[in-house]
Design an enzyme around this catalytic site. Structure first.
Site, PDB file in Angstrom:
ATOM      1  N   LYS A 162     -34.865  96.111  88.661  1.00 35.42           N
ATOM      2  CA  LYS A 162     -36.006  96.332  89.549  1.00 35.42           C
ATOM      3  C   LYS A 162     -36.755  95.042  89.869  1.00 35.42           C
ATOM      4  O   LYS A 162     -37.474  94.970  90.860  1.00 35.42           O
ATOM      5  CB  LYS A 162     -36.918  97.389  88.970  1.00 35.42           C
TER       6      LYS A 162
HETATM    7  C1  LIG Z   1     -34.209 102.201  87.947  1.00 43.18           C
HETATM    8  C2  LIG Z   1     -32.971 101.957  87.208  1.00 43.18           C
HETATM    9  C3  LIG Z   1     -31.770 102.592  87.560  1.00 43.18           C
HETATM   10  C4  LIG Z   1     -31.688 103.602  88.672  1.00 43.18           C
HETATM   11  O1  LIG Z   1     -31.905 103.044  89.942  1.00 43.18           O
HETATM   12  P1  LIG Z   1     -32.367 103.983  91.146  1.00 43.18           P
HETATM   13  O2  LIG Z   1     -32.633 103.061  92.271  1.00 43.18           O
HETATM   14  O3  LIG Z   1     -33.612 104.678  90.674  1.00 43.18           O
HETATM   15  O4  LIG Z   1     -31.267 104.936  91.398  1.00 43.18           O
HETATM   16  C5  LIG Z   1     -30.637 102.283  86.826  1.00 43.18           C
HETATM   17  N1  LIG Z   1     -30.672 101.422  85.793  1.00 43.18           N
HETATM   18  C6  LIG Z   1     -31.801 100.795  85.434  1.00 43.18           C
HETATM   19  C7  LIG Z   1     -31.779  99.868  84.284  1.00 43.18           C
HETATM   20  C8  LIG Z   1     -32.981 101.028  86.126  1.00 43.18           C
HETATM   21  O5  LIG Z   1     -34.103 100.399  85.768  1.00 43.18           O
END
Ligand SMILES: *Cc1c(COP(=O)(O)O)cnc(C)c1O
Length: 499
Positions: free
Chosen positions: A113
């Site tokens: 993120k």
């Molecule tokens: C947020 C997240 C996901 C999922 O991503 P989305 O965009 O919500 O589908 C997968 N792995 C990690 C480590 C995340 O932080």
């Protein structure tokens, strides 16, 4: 060419420029902003391998954020992808068992993120200036663990902003919680909510759409925005790394320029994989997007049966950032597979709201052929961590392991497929040390968080990332504030309107 944005739920198809959509986050009608058309890349694929991450980000994002000047956009990108990442590749590719692993965990919070949330605050403050905004921006965010910290890290001490984060009190890992509780910045606030992620997310959406509250905010020179993955300021920065991964595959001669690859994406709120869908529509040679879920396999069922049904048990798993029953960004995909039909999208969303369930027609379901969906249960996830470790001694995190397992499953069930696969590796194993040690059958899995970190370090023969060093050296955690999910509005007002 200027590109405008419209809501997936607006029958009148009103449009606004990108900067406004970034400031608003969610449309007032509850829909999500989508571009009026998906831009095609305006460079040749053969140019890709020569672009740095920042240059590529500029080439992609200028197609989406057309009301930002070149100078503004370059400055945002320059500020986002600098020293806060531990490699100037930003998203390096490694290889295990013949597959590419796109490492998206080299930012300050060691999860993917960061890629979008290091950029979003710059896009937002630039957008605020462009729109002559007088109000301070208040970011409200529900997090299943990673967004919250990454958003706080991005917005810390950014002038004219405040950020308030809500996380499920028993739904995040020890490290995730420590990361949030040790966040610096006078403008950052965090609450543990007595409920799961969906409860927190639903309540945040209600607050963002509460007219009376918005008016109260305006009277106090504030306005809400959202840093959740529904914001187009988060969605499109994620398109960049799909192109970047492809470029690295070409450079390393794993794929011939122009030939397709598959991506396996550990999926929760459907933001990451949706960015891959946009990349494909823009002209990146992608064959399949593998939608990898954990035991909360609502999306697996949706893709395979055409039924979305959130009326099911909610499991807390070793991949908490994917513990989600309502994947917000799926609404955008529904809009596209219904040929941008707003009425059809509204009807599905109303059914979801009223009954927790909807079914798509078999005709519409046929347009899901860009995707393959499967899930890994807890044992399969742990075994995948162990399998990779036994192969080459490297350690992957549980989210990555879910995607890695699904990629393996895809190959096994499509034995004629020689298409190269890139697994989107979304977190550092150091973010989930206990779960990783379970996979490695290490007794330290049951030690408290910090002891588990040390055990993982000696097992993987790697150094602690900066984010972990900082946690270990930081003694001044905030006290955990637990509130009931009914008190989220009160908490927000307490912060904004206290005298
Ligand atoms: C947020 C997240 C996901 C999922 O991503 P989305 O965009 O919500 O589908 C997968 N792995 C990690 C480590 C995340 O932080």
């Amino acid at each position: 060419m200027s590109l405008l944005y419209r809501s997936t739920r607006d029958l009148n198809a009103n449009t606004i420029p990108a900067s406004e959509a970034i400031l608003k986050g969610l449309s007032a009608d509850g829909g999500l902003y989508v571009p009026t058309s998906i831009p095609k890349i305006d460079f040749d694929l053969s140019e890709l391998p020569a672009f740095s991450y920042k240059e590529l980000a500029f080439r992609i994002l200028r197609l989406f954020y057309t009301d930002f000047s070149e100078n503004e956009l370059r400055k945002c990108i320059e500020n986002a992808y600098g020293d806060s990442f531990d490699t100037n590749l930003i998203a390096p590719l490694s290889f295990h068992d013949g597959n590419g692993y796109l490492e998206l965990f080299h930012g300050p919070t060691i999860a993917f993120k960061d890629i979008a949330l290091q950029l979003l605050p710059h896009l937002m403050t630039t957008a605020a200036k462009k729109n002559h905004l007088q109000n301070d921006i208040v970011i409200l965010t529900a997090t299943s663990g990673d967004t919250g910290k990454a958003a706080m890290e991005g917005f810390t001490d950014v002038d004219g902003t405040k950020i308030i984060v809500f996380y499920p009190k028993d739904g995040v890992s020890f490290i995730q919680e420590q990361q949030m509780l040790t966040q610096k910045g006078k403008n950052t606030f965090v609450f543990a909510v007595d409920g799961n992620f969906d409860v927190a997310q639903t309540n945040v959406k209600k607050l963002l759409n509460n007219d009376k509250l918005s008016q109260e905010l305006a009277n106090n020179n504030y306005q809400f925005s959202s840093a959740n993955s529904i914001n187009i300021g988060r969605l499109f920065p994620q398109v960049v790394y799909y192109f970047y991964a492809y470029a690295q595959m070409v450079k390393q001669k794993k794929v011939a320029l122009g030939s397709a690859i598959n991506f396996s994406v550990p999926t929760g709120n459907f933001g990451d994989i949706l960015a891959g869908y946009y990349a494909k529509k823009m002209g990146l040679p992608i064959d399949k997007l593998l939608c990898a879920s954990n035991k909360n396999n609502v999306l697996t069922e949706f893709f395979n049966e055409g039924v979305y049904d959130k009326n099911r048990p909610f499991y807390v798993t070793s991949s908490p950032s994917m513990d989600i029953l309502v994947s917000s960004n799926l609404e955008r995909l529904l809009f596209y597979i219904n040929n941008e039909n707003v009425q059809a999208t509204i009807e599905l969303m109303e059914q979801l709201n009223e009954t927790g369930k909807y079914t798509i027609s078999s005709e519409i379901k046929n347009s899901l052929s860009d995707f393959f969906a499967a899930f890994a249960n807890e044992d399969q996830t742990a075994n995948e961590i162990s399998r990779i470790y036994q192969l080459d001694g490297s350690v992957i995190d549980p989210h990555t392991a879910v995607a890695s397992y699904v990629a393996k499953l895809y190959k096994e069930t499509h034995s004629d497929s020689t298409t190269p696969v890139v697994i989107v590796s979304t977190a550092s194993p150091y973010k989930f040390p206990q779960s990783v040690l379970v996979g490695l059958h290490d007794p330290a899995a049951f030690e408290p968080g910090f002891a588990a970190l040390k055990a993982l370090k000696s097992k993987s023969h790697t150094l602690f990332p900066n984010a972990i060093e900082q946690l270990l050296n930081n003694q001044s955690a905030r006290t955990k504030k637990i509130i009931s999910s009914g008190d989220m509005k009160k908490a927000v007002k307490g912060i904004l309107f206290r005298k």
